[in-house]
Write an enzyme that holds these catalytic residues in place. Structure first.
Site, mmCIF file in Angstrom:
data_model
loop_
_atom_site.group_PDB
_atom_site.id
_atom_site.type_symbol
_atom_site.label_atom_id
_atom_site.label_comp_id
_atom_site.label_asym_id
_atom_site.label_seq_id
_atom_site.Cartn_x
_atom_site.Cartn_y
_atom_site.Cartn_z
ATOM 1 N N LEU A 9 0.848 -1.194 0.000
ATOM 2 C CA LEU A 9 0.000 0.000 0.000
ATOM 3 C C LEU A 9 0.883 1.243 0.000
ATOM 4 O O LEU A 9 1.629 1.488 0.947
ATOM 5 C CB LEU A 9 -0.905 0.005 1.236
ATOM 6 C CG LEU A 9 -1.758 -1.256 1.419
ATOM 7 C CD1 LEU A 9 -2.681 -1.093 2.623
ATOM 8 C CD2 LEU A 9 -2.564 -1.563 0.170
ATOM 9 N N ALA A 11 -0.260 4.471 -1.720
ATOM 10 C CA ALA A 11 -0.973 5.521 -2.467
ATOM 11 C C ALA A 11 -1.191 6.798 -1.661
ATOM 12 O O ALA A 11 -1.579 7.821 -2.208
ATOM 13 C CB ALA A 11 -2.310 4.978 -2.963
ATOM 14 N N ARG A 16 0.649 13.765 7.571
ATOM 15 C CA ARG A 16 1.323 14.043 8.843
ATOM 16 C C ARG A 16 2.832 14.277 8.697
ATOM 17 O O ARG A 16 3.497 14.736 9.599
ATOM 18 C CB ARG A 16 1.047 12.893 9.830
ATOM 19 C CG ARG A 16 -0.384 12.847 10.313
ATOM 20 C CD ARG A 16 -0.730 11.511 10.971
ATOM 21 N NE ARG A 16 -1.004 10.452 9.990
ATOM 22 C CZ ARG A 16 -1.378 9.210 10.289
ATOM 23 N NH1 ARG A 16 -1.527 8.851 11.557
ATOM 24 N NH2 ARG A 16 -1.606 8.318 9.348
ATOM 25 N N ARG A 440 58.357 31.642 -16.725
ATOM 26 C CA ARG A 440 58.151 32.703 -15.746
ATOM 27 C C ARG A 440 59.202 33.766 -16.034
ATOM 28 O O ARG A 440 60.193 33.491 -16.707
ATOM 29 C CB ARG A 440 58.304 32.184 -14.322
ATOM 30 C CG ARG A 440 59.681 31.626 -14.063
ATOM 31 C CD ARG A 440 59.863 31.099 -12.648
ATOM 32 N NE ARG A 440 61.253 30.778 -12.433
ATOM 33 C CZ ARG A 440 61.685 29.667 -11.859
ATOM 34 N NH1 ARG A 440 60.836 28.748 -11.439
ATOM 35 N NH2 ARG A 440 62.964 29.477 -11.684
#
Ligand code: UD1
Ligand code: CA
Length: 457
Positions: A9, A11, A16, A440
């Site tokens: 079940l 669905a 709450r 560099r």
């Protein structure tokens, strides 16, 4: 053995929970509640599983996939009405149907198996899985007659004070004779406080027909918690966490402080691995043996080899080899492949990069969109410049390369095998193998400069 079917079940909205997310999709230890239920039912010998979907139907379906059939309950008129939706798939079939709520994530296959067996031994038409709990508030109560036989179930909201004092509750899991179930369901009314069609009413209906109705009381009441709000969700999380942690410990993993160790359901850990406090292991993470993980590390869906150490770090959707040393404070982002004996030190971020065997980035680096070979040393503060503001490009660093500190490797670029990059370089062109690349400004010393300025008193 007779045929077995299952109805889940799922669905309901879950009012709450006070959430945008449908209740059965809320996670317990990283897995949606309904998925826990499905996974346990899958362990049983079941012919057909039907999940009743309604709120969030598409999301629930996408979560569970094709392990189950689905029946849509368009309006949620109660748990009996929910089971009726499975009629098309199940009515008329001979056998036993187990009904389980999608909000009882802790129920285990062993307990359902025991319920089936009890049901079959007593040749019952219905068997309720019950539990005795200290605070039965909210649950349906089991009403027994003077001889101790089950008469009916009364919902909390419909119960008298005397009935509310009963501590034996309906866990919401039942076995039914399949044909008797669908016949009795046609007789359920919604004449109750909530105006719903209650599945538990089937018990009284069968009893009145003179059928055998029994209860199977489990002493594992912790398994039967129905999660209706966030408080119960946190209780379920804690119980599931303990269960997972205890299983790892039984398998030979040391958890220094299990109460502060958060391991999701699908994580695997090898023997003699030690997990330190504050560690969160998520998704399909697989950790080898003899590893040290944590403290305070979060690992999601990573595969980690044996003997690896990961301290105070985060790793996500990556593979990490054996005897690797990561952290403290490293960040391994998705799609990285870190091979054996690699060292990823403090404040190093790795993204979508291969890191070959024995290579090191020990301090303060960003290595993204990169292929790093074996035995490469990436000096402190060096980074791959992988993004031009629009696109991302690949940096290749071949085997045995030494990248000096604080270098920028501007992708797309390749540093050839065995090459050296001088500290402080910004490399924009490929470096041939075995070369030294210096990119560099050359150092100039102005002798006696300070005196020439004549600034000193
Ligand atoms: C239910 C039982 C109660 C039991 C408790 C155990 C009923 C009437 N009561 O109460 O006896 O003690 O479970 O946890 O059955 N659902 C649907 N369609 C609906 C209504 C519900 O699919 O029309 C699903 C929900 O998504 C949920 C499950 O059924 O997964 C249970 O529903 P819920 O409203 O949580 O029932 P409880 O009040 O907890
Ligand atoms: Ca419930």
């Amino acid at each position: 053995m007779s045929n077995r079917y299952a109805v889940i079940l799922a669905a309901g909205q879950g009012t709450r929970m006070k959430s945008k997310l449908y209740k059965v999709l809320h996670q317990v230890c990283g897995k949606p509640m309904v998925q826990h239920v499905v996974d346990q039912i899958t362990k049983l010998d079941i012919e057909e599983m039907v999940t009743i979907i309604g709120h969030g139907a598409e999301m629930v379906k996408a979560q569970i996939g094709d392990k189950s059939l689905y029946a849509l309950q368009e309006q949620q008129l109660g748990t009996a009405h929910a089971v009726i939706q499975a009629q098309e798939m199940l009515a008329g079939k001979k056998g036993t149907t187990i009904v389980v709520c999608g909000d009882t994530p802790l129920i285990r296959a062993e307990t359902m198996e025991a319920l089936f067996n009890h049901h079959q031994e007593l040749a019952a038409k219905a068997t309720i899985l019950t539990a005795r709990i200290e605070d039965p508030t909210g649950y349906g109560r089991i009403i027994r007659n003077e001889s101790g036989l089950v008469e009916k179930i009364v919902e909390h909201k419909d119960a008298t004070d005397a009935e509310r004092a009963i501590k034996e509750i309906n866990t919401g899991t039942y076995c039914f004779d399949n044909e008797a179930l669908f016949e009795a369901l046609t007789k359920v009314s919604n004449d109750n406080v909530q105006g719903e069609y209650y599945l538990p009413d089937v018990i009284e209906i069968l009893k009145e027909q003179g059928e055998i109705v029994t209860a199977f009381q489990t002493d594992k009441f912790e398994e039967t918690i129905g999660v209706n709000d966030r408080i119960a969700l946190s209780t379920a999380e804690r119980i599931m966490r303990n269960r997972i942690n205890e299983e790892h410990m039984r398998n030979g993993v040391t958890l220094i402080d299990p109460d502060n160790t958060y391991i999701e359901t699908d994580v695997q850990i090898g023997q003699d691995t030690v997990i330190y406090p504050g560690t969160i292991l998520k998704g399909r993470t697989i950790i080898g043996s003899d590893c040290q993980i944590g403290p305070h590390s979060e690992i999601d869906t990573c595969e980690i080899g044996n003997g690896t150490v990961i301290r105070q770090s985060t790793a996500n959707k990556s593979s990490i080899g054996a005897n690797v040393n990561i952290g403290p404070f490293a960040h391994i982002r998705p799609d990285s492949a870190i091979q054996d004996e690699v060292k990823i030190g403090n404040f190093v971020e790795i993204k979508k990069a291969v890191f070959g065997k024995g290579s090191k980035a020990s301090h303060l680096s960003y290595i993204g969109d990169a292929e790093v070979g074996n035995n490469v040393n990436i000096g402190c503060g060096s980074i791959t410049v992988n993004y031009d503001g629009k696109n991302k490009y690949l940096t290749k660093i071949e085997d045995d390369v030494f990248v000096g500190c604080n270098s920028n490797l501007v992708a797309p670029v390749t540093v050839g095998k065995g090459a050296y990059v001088a500290a402080g370089s910004t490399i924009t062109m490929d470096v041939p193998g075995e070369a030294l690349s210096i990119a560099r400004a050359k150092q100039v010393n102005k002798e006696n400069y300070v005196q020439k300025l004549n600034l000193k008193k």
